[in-house]
Write a protein that holds these residues in place. Structure first.
Motif, PDB file in Angstrom:
ATOM      1  N   SER A  45       0.680  -1.287   0.008  1.00  0.00           N
ATOM      2  CA  SER A  45       0.125   0.035  -0.063  1.00  0.00           C
ATOM      3  C   SER A  45       0.942   1.281  -0.088  1.00  0.00           C
ATOM      4  CB  SER A  45      -0.849   0.132   1.316  1.00  0.00           C
ATOM      5  OG  SER A  45      -1.717   1.272   1.325  1.00  0.00           O
TER       6      SER A  45
ATOM      7  N   VAL B 159      -6.318 -10.968  -0.693  1.00  0.00           N
ATOM      8  CA  VAL B 159      -5.218 -11.546  -1.610  1.00  0.00           C
ATOM      9  C   VAL B 159      -4.682 -12.589  -1.384  1.00  0.00           C
ATOM     10  CG1 VAL B 159      -3.295 -10.123  -1.187  1.00  0.00           C
ATOM     11  CG2 VAL B 159      -3.416 -10.650  -3.363  1.00  0.00           C
TER      12      VAL B 159
ATOM     13  N   HIS C  87      -5.436  -1.208  -6.676  1.00  0.00           N
ATOM     14  CA  HIS C  87      -4.395  -0.639  -5.998  1.00  0.00           C
ATOM     15  C   HIS C  87      -4.228   0.709  -6.501  1.00  0.00           C
ATOM     16  CE1 HIS C  87       0.186  -0.872  -5.390  1.00  0.00           C
ATOM     17  NE2 HIS C  87      -0.369  -0.649  -4.178  1.00  0.00           N
TER      18      HIS C  87
ATOM     19  N   ARG D   5      -5.483  -1.550   1.735  1.00  0.00           N
ATOM     20  CA  ARG D   5      -4.892  -2.692   2.520  1.00  0.00           C
ATOM     21  C   ARG D   5      -5.162  -4.052   1.936  1.00  0.00           C
ATOM     22  NH1 ARG D   5      -3.716  -0.856   7.847  1.00  0.00           N
ATOM     23  NH2 ARG D   5      -3.294   1.551   7.839  1.00  0.00           N
ATOM     24  N   PHE D   6      -4.044  -4.525   1.628  1.00  0.00           N
ATOM     25  CA  PHE D   6      -4.282  -5.980   1.121  1.00  0.00           C
ATOM     26  C   PHE D   6      -3.979  -7.209   2.057  1.00  0.00           C
ATOM     27  CE2 PHE D   6      -3.588  -3.153  -2.483  1.00  0.00           C
ATOM     28  CZ  PHE D   6      -4.144  -3.757  -3.380  1.00  0.00           C
TER      29      PHE D   6
ATOM     30  N   THR E 278      -4.342 -11.086   3.738  1.00  0.00           N
ATOM     31  CA  THR E 278      -4.023 -12.332   3.601  1.00  0.00           C
ATOM     32  C   THR E 278      -3.840 -13.181   4.782  1.00  0.00           C
ATOM     33  OG1 THR E 278      -2.911 -13.959   1.857  1.00  0.00           O
ATOM     34  CG2 THR E 278      -1.657 -12.461   3.042  1.00  0.00           C
TER      35      THR E 278
ATOM     36  N   GLU F  29       5.828 -11.346   5.693  1.00  0.00           N
ATOM     37  CA  GLU F  29       5.207 -11.001   4.385  1.00  0.00           C
ATOM     38  C   GLU F  29       5.170 -12.292   3.436  1.00  0.00           C
ATOM     39  OE1 GLU F  29       8.900  -9.479   1.925  1.00  0.00           O
ATOM     40  OE2 GLU F  29       7.937  -7.944   3.300  1.00  0.00           O
TER      41      GLU F  29
ATOM     42  N   ALA G 145       2.031  -9.162  -0.012  1.00  0.00           N
ATOM     43  CA  ALA G 145       1.138  -8.756   1.266  1.00  0.00           C
ATOM     44  C   ALA G 145       2.028  -8.689   2.334  1.00  0.00           C
ATOM     45  CB  ALA G 145      -0.089  -9.633   1.065  1.00  0.00           C
ATOM     46  N   ARG G 146       1.687  -7.768   3.377  1.00  0.00           N
ATOM     47  CA  ARG G 146       2.278  -7.936   4.526  1.00  0.00           C
ATOM     48  C   ARG G 146       1.252  -7.581   5.876  1.00  0.00           C
ATOM     49  NH1 ARG G 146       5.046  -4.491   1.182  1.00  0.00           N
ATOM     50  NH2 ARG G 146       7.164  -5.181   0.299  1.00  0.00           N
TER      51      ARG G 146
END
Length: 202
Positions: free
Chosen positions: A2, A20, A33, A44-45, A47, A54, A68-69
């Protein structure tokens, strides 16, 4: 992921969560995005990180990497309510995120969606094969009008939803659904409009 500069816009200060995983549909995820950032929203992605800081996933079309984090696990009710919208995208994301080691327990992403559907202030967006993530919690869309990929019409009907043959469907003031990832621009437009209307009303 992000890290885009946010434009000053009608959704400034707004947070949008997008789920994601591997085999994501690159044109859709990359569109979200940038498109929401154009309106000032922070995307914010989320998962399942499996205890890692990450994870880098690869897309379905071109195997493009996407890191993704942020985790779907450990999100408090207050944090969940801080999101203006939660989006379940197309591709294989939902199928991967609904995996659970114990079949008697909901996967973390499924449980997050269950809780999101209990929050009318959080706009829910589900597109294409995203309904796979709702299969373990059919009560969330029972009796609601939805659009989905042609391959999932039987699934959503079995979940008790009312299928509508349209590219994008709005049901109430907290649910937007879309036909396929190729309709992501129409889907995102509705989400932007609804979130903007909410802010104006507030």
């Amino acid at each position: 992921m992000s890290d885009l500069l946010l434009r000053d816009g009608p959704l400034s200060g707004t947070k949008i969560a997008v789920l994601v995983e591997s085999d994501y549909f690159e044109p859709e995820i990359h569109y979200y995005h940038r498109r929401f950032a154009e309106e000032g929203a922070e995307v914010r992605f989320l998962t399942r990180l499996w205890g890692q800081p990450e994870i880098t996933f690869h897309g379905h079309e071109w195997r493009a990497p996407f890191t993704a984090r942020e985790s779907v696990e450990g999100i408090s009710d207050a944090e969940l309510r801080s999101y203006a919208a939660v989006i379940v995208p197309s591709g294989m994301v939902s199928d991967r995120l609904r995996y659970t080691e114990d079949v008697n327990e909901l996967a973390p992403a499924v449980d997050l969606l269950r809780r999101a559907f209990q929050e009318p202030g959080v706009l829910k967006g589900v597109i294409c094969h995203g309904f796979w993530l709702l299969a373990p919690i059919p009560q969330t869309i029972r009796g609601r009008k939805v659009a989905c990929h042609n391959n999932l019409v039987g699934d959503v009907r079995n979940m008790g939803a009312e299928y509508v043959d349209a590219d994008v469907v709005i049901d109430g003031d907290d649910l937007v659904t879309g036909r396929t990832g190729m309709h992501a621009h129409l889907f995102a437009r509705q989400i932007i409009d609804m979130l903007t209307d909410r802010r104006v009303a507030a």
